[in-house]
Design an enzyme around this catalytic site. Structure first.
Site, mmCIF file in Angstrom:
data_model
loop_
_atom_site.group_PDB
_atom_site.id
_atom_site.type_symbol
_atom_site.label_atom_id
_atom_site.label_comp_id
_atom_site.label_asym_id
_atom_site.label_seq_id
_atom_site.Cartn_x
_atom_site.Cartn_y
_atom_site.Cartn_z
ATOM 1 N N SER A 1 0.833 -1.208 0.000
ATOM 2 C CA SER A 1 0.000 0.000 0.000
ATOM 3 C C SER A 1 0.873 1.266 0.000
ATOM 4 O O SER A 1 0.513 2.272 -0.628
ATOM 5 C CB SER A 1 -0.979 0.000 1.180
ATOM 6 O OG SER A 1 -0.327 0.240 2.398
ATOM 7 N N HIS B 1 8.397 3.041 8.862
ATOM 8 C CA HIS B 1 8.089 2.160 9.990
ATOM 9 C C HIS B 1 6.905 2.753 10.751
ATOM 10 O O HIS B 1 6.868 3.962 10.998
ATOM 11 C CB HIS B 1 9.315 2.031 10.902
ATOM 12 C CG HIS B 1 9.094 1.093 12.038
ATOM 13 N ND1 HIS B 1 9.079 -0.284 11.880
ATOM 14 C CD2 HIS B 1 8.855 1.316 13.359
ATOM 15 C CE1 HIS B 1 8.855 -0.851 13.053
ATOM 16 N NE2 HIS B 1 8.708 0.094 13.965
ATOM 17 N N ARG C 1 23.023 -13.831 2.529
ATOM 18 C CA ARG C 1 22.459 -12.513 2.213
ATOM 19 C C ARG C 1 23.225 -11.835 1.083
ATOM 20 O O ARG C 1 22.653 -11.160 0.231
ATOM 21 C CB ARG C 1 22.512 -11.614 3.449
ATOM 22 C CG ARG C 1 21.609 -12.065 4.543
ATOM 23 C CD ARG C 1 21.520 -11.067 5.685
ATOM 24 N NE ARG C 1 20.888 -11.716 6.816
ATOM 25 C CZ ARG C 1 19.584 -11.941 6.895
ATOM 26 N NH1 ARG C 1 18.786 -11.534 5.927
ATOM 27 N NH2 ARG C 1 19.078 -12.557 7.931
ATOM 28 N N ASP D 1 15.186 -0.649 11.638
ATOM 29 C CA ASP D 1 14.244 0.409 12.005
ATOM 30 C C ASP D 1 14.936 1.531 12.792
ATOM 31 O O ASP D 1 14.433 2.008 13.818
ATOM 32 C CB ASP D 1 13.053 -0.159 12.797
ATOM 33 C CG ASP D 1 12.272 -1.180 11.987
ATOM 34 O OD1 ASP D 1 12.181 -1.021 10.761
ATOM 35 O OD2 ASP D 1 11.763 -2.149 12.573
ATOM 36 N N GLU E 1 1.148 7.083 6.999
ATOM 37 C CA GLU E 1 2.280 6.581 6.197
ATOM 38 C C GLU E 1 2.119 7.000 4.742
ATOM 39 O O GLU E 1 3.072 7.454 4.092
ATOM 40 C CB GLU E 1 2.355 5.051 6.274
ATOM 41 C CG GLU E 1 2.715 4.514 7.648
ATOM 42 C CD GLU E 1 2.877 2.999 7.649
ATOM 43 O OE1 GLU E 1 3.541 2.466 6.756
ATOM 44 O OE2 GLU E 1 2.314 2.345 8.537
HETATM 45 C C1 GAR Z 1 3.760 -0.716 6.685
HETATM 46 O O1 GAR Z 1 2.924 -0.432 7.781
HETATM 47 C C2 GAR Z 1 5.202 -0.370 6.997
HETATM 48 O O2 GAR Z 1 5.306 0.770 7.790
HETATM 49 C C3 GAR Z 1 5.650 -1.611 7.735
HETATM 50 O O3 GAR Z 1 5.100 -2.665 6.991
HETATM 51 C C4 GAR Z 1 3.848 -2.235 6.440
HETATM 52 C C5 GAR Z 1 3.839 -2.569 4.970
HETATM 53 O O4 GAR Z 1 2.575 -2.291 4.437
HETATM 54 N N1 GAR Z 1 7.069 -1.686 7.794
HETATM 55 C C6 GAR Z 1 7.734 -2.123 8.866
HETATM 56 O O5 GAR Z 1 7.186 -2.549 9.871
HETATM 57 C C7 GAR Z 1 9.258 -2.045 8.764
HETATM 58 N N2 GAR Z 1 9.856 -2.479 9.957
HETATM 59 P P1 GAR Z 1 2.399 -2.063 2.876
HETATM 60 O O6 GAR Z 1 2.985 -3.310 2.180
HETATM 61 O O7 GAR Z 1 0.918 -1.993 2.694
HETATM 62 O O8 GAR Z 1 3.106 -0.805 2.500
#
Ligand code: GAR
Length: 217
Positions: A14, A111, A67, A147, A176
């Protein structure tokens, strides 16, 4: 010249969709040239293709703990698309210090907490368990620590007594989608710069506005 951006995802994408949408106008200083997922089942891949953005999968699982080998494949794809900036959007794979160093100052992450509070998994649940009254989201430069890294932009939401991790996550996600495009706009437009471990931003001296939670009457 627009800066060439790759978005790296592992899931629904998203934030990726918000970045793609924001980058459409001619005056946006960046263009999304490729979306790369480390999982073939990431929902964001289809969303990217539907938006006309090349979307490729480089499965990380077959590389196991190697990695560096995964990152070599990733770097090849980034080179192929002449990528200048990377945005991580829910990319759930840790990088080596070498890869992070190579992209230092050119790779952003988002994050769903007000870092440095609540890094890692379930940040919304962590926020509720800590009883904070304000939480939010953070866009930051990526450093080897998870993070963490110089903060480019943050957005805050009030936390209500009745919130669950899901309701809080949904509200933070809305923030976000607003701050990630703006943070990319700043970086790509040369208006965010690193000053040691701190990110300085043009216009931040005029920052105003307060959020008090719970509201006082
Ligand atoms: C988001 O909320 C992002 O902030 C989080 O994963 C989600 C991804 O959602 N990221 C973390 O937690 C990084 N540590 P999305 O695929 O819908 O953008």
């Amino acid at each position: 010249m627009k800066r060439r951006v790759a978005i790296l995802i592992s899931g629904r994408g998203s934030n990726m969709a918000a970045l793609i949408e924001a980058a459409r106008p001619a005056d946006f200083p960046a263009e999304i040239v490729v979306v790369i997922s480390n999982r073939a089942d990431a929902g964001g891949l289809e969303r990217a293709r539907a938006a006309g953005i090349p979307a490729v999968t480089i499965e990380s699982k077959p590389f196991g703990k190697d990695r560096a080998a995964f990152e070599a494949a990733l770097q090849a794809a980034l080179d192929q698309h002449r990528v200048e900036l990377i945005c991580l959007g829910g990319f759930m794979r840790l990088f080596t210090a070498e890869f992070v160093q190579r992209w230092y100052g050119r790779m952003l992450n988002i994050h769903p907490s007000l870092l440095p509070s609540f890094p890692g998994l379930d940040p919304q649940g962590q926020a509720l368990r800590a009883g904070v009254k304000i939480s939010g989201a953070t866009v930051h430069f990526v450093i080897p620590e998870t993070d963490a890294g110089p903060i480019v932009m943050q957005g805050a939401v009030a936390v209500a007594d009745g919130d669950t991790a899901e309701t809080l996550a949904a509200r933070i996600l809305g923030v976000e989608h607003r701050i990630y495009p703006e943070a990319l706009r700043l970086l790509a437009g040369g208006r965010a710069r690193l000053d040691g471990d701190i990110c300085r931003t043009e216009g931040s001296a005029e920052a105003g506005g307060v959020l008090i939670s719970p509201p006082v009457t």
